[in-house]
Enzyme design. Structure first.
Site, mmCIF file in Angstrom:
data_model
loop_
_atom_site.group_PDB
_atom_site.id
_atom_site.type_symbol
_atom_site.label_atom_id
_atom_site.label_comp_id
_atom_site.label_asym_id
_atom_site.label_seq_id
_atom_site.Cartn_x
_atom_site.Cartn_y
_atom_site.Cartn_z
ATOM 1 N N LYS A 1 0.851 -1.195 0.000
ATOM 2 C CA LYS A 1 0.000 0.000 0.000
ATOM 3 C C LYS A 1 0.884 1.241 0.000
ATOM 4 C CE LYS A 1 -1.751 3.033 2.405
ATOM 5 N NZ LYS A 1 -1.763 4.179 1.485
ATOM 6 N N GLY B 1 3.085 6.113 12.492
ATOM 7 C CA GLY B 1 3.826 4.896 12.848
ATOM 8 C C GLY B 1 3.524 4.431 14.267
ATOM 9 N N CYS C 1 13.944 11.433 5.356
ATOM 10 C CA CYS C 1 13.981 11.209 6.808
ATOM 11 C C CYS C 1 15.390 11.430 7.337
ATOM 12 C CB CYS C 1 13.431 9.840 7.177
ATOM 13 S SG CYS C 1 14.070 8.520 6.187
ATOM 14 N N GLU D 1 9.822 2.826 10.467
ATOM 15 C CA GLU D 1 10.904 3.782 10.239
ATOM 16 C C GLU D 1 10.241 5.150 10.146
ATOM 17 O OE1 GLU D 1 14.173 2.802 10.176
ATOM 18 O OE2 GLU D 1 14.353 4.975 10.330
ATOM 19 N N GLU E 1 10.043 17.552 13.337
ATOM 20 C CA GLU E 1 10.438 17.317 11.950
ATOM 21 C C GLU E 1 9.605 18.205 11.019
ATOM 22 O OE1 GLU E 1 9.530 13.467 10.116
ATOM 23 O OE2 GLU E 1 11.598 13.444 9.394
ATOM 24 N N GLY F 1 7.100 6.164 7.403
ATOM 25 C CA GLY F 1 6.228 7.340 7.301
ATOM 26 C C GLY F 1 6.399 8.207 8.529
ATOM 27 N N SER F 2 5.364 8.966 8.822
ATOM 28 C CA SER F 2 5.460 9.925 9.925
ATOM 29 C C SER F 2 5.441 9.211 11.273
ATOM 30 C CB SER F 2 4.295 10.909 9.846
ATOM 31 O OG SER F 2 3.087 10.204 10.038
HETATM 32 P P1 ADP Z 1 3.806 10.493 4.744
HETATM 33 O O1 ADP Z 1 3.416 11.915 5.008
HETATM 34 O O2 ADP Z 1 5.281 10.258 4.655
HETATM 35 O O3 ADP Z 1 3.012 9.833 3.665
HETATM 36 P P2 ADP Z 1 2.190 9.116 6.675
HETATM 37 O O4 ADP Z 1 2.606 8.583 7.983
HETATM 38 O O5 ADP Z 1 1.058 10.048 6.622
HETATM 39 O O6 ADP Z 1 3.513 9.757 6.104
HETATM 40 O O7 ADP Z 1 1.893 7.938 5.659
HETATM 41 C C1 ADP Z 1 2.795 6.883 5.387
HETATM 42 C C2 ADP Z 1 1.996 5.729 4.822
HETATM 43 O O8 ADP Z 1 1.121 5.232 5.834
HETATM 44 C C3 ADP Z 1 1.100 6.109 3.649
HETATM 45 O O9 ADP Z 1 1.043 5.032 2.734
HETATM 46 C C4 ADP Z 1 -0.232 6.329 4.327
HETATM 47 O O10 ADP Z 1 -1.317 6.178 3.445
HETATM 48 C C5 ADP Z 1 -0.206 5.225 5.367
HETATM 49 N N1 ADP Z 1 -1.131 5.453 6.494
HETATM 50 C C6 ADP Z 1 -1.553 6.625 6.989
HETATM 51 N N2 ADP Z 1 -2.412 6.444 8.014
HETATM 52 C C7 ADP Z 1 -2.546 5.101 8.172
HETATM 53 C C8 ADP Z 1 -3.298 4.258 9.060
HETATM 54 N N3 ADP Z 1 -4.080 4.762 9.991
HETATM 55 N N4 ADP Z 1 -3.177 2.936 8.914
HETATM 56 C C9 ADP Z 1 -2.349 2.420 7.986
HETATM 57 N N5 ADP Z 1 -1.623 3.146 7.125
HETATM 58 C C10 ADP Z 1 -1.701 4.474 7.202
#
Ligand code: ADP
Length: 492
Positions: A174, A232, A283, A249, A384, A227-228
């Site tokens: 995903k 995470g 990152c 990460e 960040e 991701g964020s």
């Molecule tokens: P970024 O701003 O780097 O995309 P996010 O943490 O918002 O960081 O998203 C990283 C990934 O995690 C993306 O693929 C996002 O769609 C997914 N994501 C965001 N929220 C959720 C959640 N509640 N459950 C699972 N995946 C998520």
């Protein structure tokens, strides 16, 4: 208009969803690459079910055969390198040189993981009993989910998908909603390389919906997330509750420490690269400079000159040094942090606003921004930003420099600039980051070297390098007794 499709059980299928978002070039919002239909929860479940059904055959496929498919994917990426790099720049905004670099890193990672398929060795262990020994074998987990961000939309998926497949897992991928085009191309490449149906599935959709469905599916044995920090940690809480494996990460607030004996020209250029490269959307981006007072004025003056000279523009122009922020949301976040820094009393040296003018007005461009006299408690020193914003914190001596560098929730990467071996190796011992660099930028990494952070940055096994397969395998211990007799004594 191109509509991206999901890849489920070996078929490209269009989502039934009516929720769509446009995939927009961040350097020119008139340029729409395609439309994403946000997949439904049912479609996400279908992807997990397909991966579950494909697991038994894939698990029993010999590891080197699995590796051969990953290696072929690496060759295909090489064949399509320029096309993929152009697409990456158009979709994410980074410069074409950065995109080519990301592609090469992805090829290297896939090659490395393919090689690991011939090295999935365990160990043979002596027993304290005669005619006994034990050995270990590495086995796959089952269905794993790879949830990835938009900032390295080719490399990060590859460094999760390749080891997961080589280890014998089936995958639900995903990607971030902002980067569907590169995600589709990656999966097409694996399809062309001969990945069996159901072994790799792609679902395009929102994290809160589709991501959430995948996380909570009992067949998903492990989730590798980049991701964020906010997402995470939430994901970790949810998934660990049902006992599945998690690797996260997350954010960074990576410091560069500059000592008084440093080669200042090298330190300035490396800091500019680390802070403004990829528009600060890494990152491992440099976001804090911690510098000894006696060289601070000169360093700041030279860095400001360098920042002001940066050529900002569309990444597709080969002379561009810095592209845009990825979308309006990220662009607004960067500008918000610039306001916060000002309000908190940081001294703006250069930048601090939207970059406008020739060719820039339809994109999300921010000027490379430098704040001086930042203090450790200011939000700009702690949170960040994920944009081209750099803070300078002045300190009186080496001990204060280390203490300031470690005064952060995060612990991903760091650098030191000095020629004094004694202080360099003290720094290496004491700095609280998962990776550190000596006389080079905080960014960068190689396919065969482990990657990851400590503190609030990282949860779970390191990715890439010798540790790449750790997260994706279980270790089974096998005890062998060839005495042929009932055991006596040592009955514990
Ligand atoms: P970024 O701003 O780097 O995309 P996010 O943490 O918002 O960081 O998203 C990283 C990934 O995690 C993306 O693929 C996002 O769609 C997914 N994501 C965001 N929220 C959720 C959640 N509640 N459950 C699972 N995946 C998520």
């Amino acid at each position: 208009m191109l509509t991206y499709r999901n890849f489920i059980d070996g078929q490209w299928v269009e989502s039934i969803s009516s929720r769509t978002i446009n995939n927009v070039n961040p350097a020119n919002t008139d340029d729409v690459l395609g439309v994403v239909r946000q997949a439904t929860r049912d479609e996400a479940r279908a992807a997990v079910d397909a991966a579950q059904a494909a697991f038994r055959d894939w698990k029993t496929t010999a590891a080197p055969t699995r590796g051969r498919i990953v290696n072929l994917a690496a060759r295909l990426m090489e064949d399509h390198k320029e096309e993929l790099a152009q697409l990456l720049t158009r979709e994410e905004g980074k410069t074409i040189a950065e995109s080519r670099g990301e592609l090469q890193r992805s090829i290297n990672v896939a090659e490395f993981c393919a090689g690991e398929s011939r090295r999935m060795n365990g160990e043979t262990i002596q027993s304290e009993l005669p005619s006994n020994f034990a050995y270990t074998i590495k086995q796959p987990l089952g269905v794993v989910a790879c949830i990835t961000p938009w900032n390295f939309p080719v490399a990060i998926p590859i460094w999760k998908i390749a080891p997961a497949l080589v280890a014998g897992n089936t995958v639900v991928f995903k990607p971030a909603s902002l980067t569907p085009a590169t995600a589709v191309r990656i999966v097409e490449i694996f399809e062309e390389a001969g990945i069996p149906k159901g072994v790799l599935n792609l679902v395009l959709g929102s994290g809160s919906d589709v991501g959430d469905e995948i996380l909570n599916h009992p067949a998903v044995k492990a989730i590798s997330f980049t991701g964020s920090t906010e997402t995470g940690i939430r994901l970790y809480e949810q998934v660990s509750r049902r006992g599945a494996r998690v690797q996260c990460e997350m954010g960074g607030k990576n410091p560069v420490v500059v000592l008084e004996d440093a080669d200042l020209e090298l330190a300035v250029e490396s800091t500019a690269q680390g802070a403004f490269g990829s528009s600060g959307q890494r990152c491992t981006a440099t976001s804090r400079v911690i510098i000894l007072d006696q060289v601070a004025d000169e360093f700041v003056a030279r860095l400001a000159t360098r920042a002001k000279s940066m050529r900002i523009g569309s990444g597709a122009d080969p002379t561009t040094e810095m592209g845009p922020s990825v979308d309006e949301g990220q662009f607004n976040t960067v500008l918000k942090y610039i306001d916060i820094a000002r309000e908190d009393g940081a001294e703006l040296v250069c930048g601090g606003a939207r970059a406008s003018g020739d060719g820039l007005d339809k994109g999300y461009f921010v000027q490379p921004t430098l704040f001086d006299h930042v203090t450790p408690e200011m939000r700009i020193a702690r949170e960040e930003v994920f944009g081209p914003v750099l803070s300078v914190l002045r300190v009186k001596d080496f001990d204060e420099a280390i203490q300031t560098a470690n005064d952060s929730d995060f612990g991903l990467s760091s650098s030191i600039f000095s020629n004094d071996a004694v202080r360099i190796f003290r720094f290496v011992d004491e700095i609280e980051t998962g990776m550190t660099h000596i006389n080079s930028p905080t960014t960068g990494g190689e396919a065969h070297i482990p990657f990851g952070g400590i503190k609030a940055t990282g949860i779970g096994d390191r990715e890439q390098g010798s540790t790449a397969l750790d997260f994706y395998t279980e270790l089974k211990v096998v005890y062998v007794d060839y005495t042929g007799r009932k055991r006596e004594g040592n009955l514990y």
